[in-house]
Design a protein around this motif. Structure first.
Motif, mmCIF file in Angstrom:
data_model
loop_
_atom_site.group_PDB
_atom_site.id
_atom_site.type_symbol
_atom_site.label_atom_id
_atom_site.label_comp_id
_atom_site.label_asym_id
_atom_site.label_seq_id
_atom_site.Cartn_x
_atom_site.Cartn_y
_atom_site.Cartn_z
ATOM 1 N N THR A 47 26.341 36.041 61.014
ATOM 2 C CA THR A 47 27.623 35.356 60.917
ATOM 3 C C THR A 47 27.572 34.075 61.723
ATOM 4 O O THR A 47 26.875 33.977 62.740
ATOM 5 N N SER A 48 28.290 33.101 61.272
ATOM 6 C CA SER A 48 28.397 31.848 62.012
ATOM 7 C C SER A 48 29.878 31.609 62.308
ATOM 8 O O SER A 48 30.746 32.018 61.541
ATOM 9 N N PRO A 49 30.181 30.931 63.409
ATOM 10 C CA PRO A 49 31.590 30.706 63.736
ATOM 11 C C PRO A 49 32.250 29.786 62.720
ATOM 12 O O PRO A 49 31.623 28.906 62.149
ATOM 13 N N TRP A 50 33.501 30.043 62.499
ATOM 14 C CA TRP A 50 34.276 29.262 61.530
ATOM 15 C C TRP A 50 34.659 27.926 62.172
ATOM 16 O O TRP A 50 35.175 27.885 63.287
ATOM 17 N N PRO A 51 34.429 26.816 61.483
ATOM 18 C CA PRO A 51 34.804 25.533 62.073
ATOM 19 C C PRO A 51 36.316 25.254 61.906
ATOM 20 O O PRO A 51 36.757 24.707 60.903
ATOM 21 N N TRP A 52 37.067 25.647 62.909
ATOM 22 C CA TRP A 52 38.503 25.435 62.829
ATOM 23 C C TRP A 52 38.813 23.944 63.019
ATOM 24 O O TRP A 52 38.278 23.308 63.930
ATOM 25 N N THR A 55 40.442 22.726 66.683
ATOM 26 C CA THR A 55 39.830 22.957 68.009
ATOM 27 C C THR A 55 38.963 21.810 68.413
ATOM 28 O O THR A 55 38.487 21.017 67.637
#
Length: 55
Positions: A47-52, A55
């Protein structure tokens, strides 16, 4: 109040549970499963972090 008299219903319930436990349940448990469980190795997804955007 005849609704609160457990005399006829308790014996019927007890007899039905004894019948189920002693006769029907062993017969049902002796049947083979149609889809036996198999041991699968658990795969962990990358999994990769979601680019919000905030932020």
């Amino acid at each position: 109040m005849p609704q609160l008299n457990p005399s006829p219903w308790f014996s019927i319930m007890l007899l039905s549970w004894l019948t189920f436990s002693l006769m029907i349940q062993p017969k049902l448990l002796s049947f083979p499963h149609t889809n036996p469980p198999i041991n699968k190795t658990q795969t962990i997804a990358e999994t990769s972090p979601w680019p919000w955007p905030w932020t």
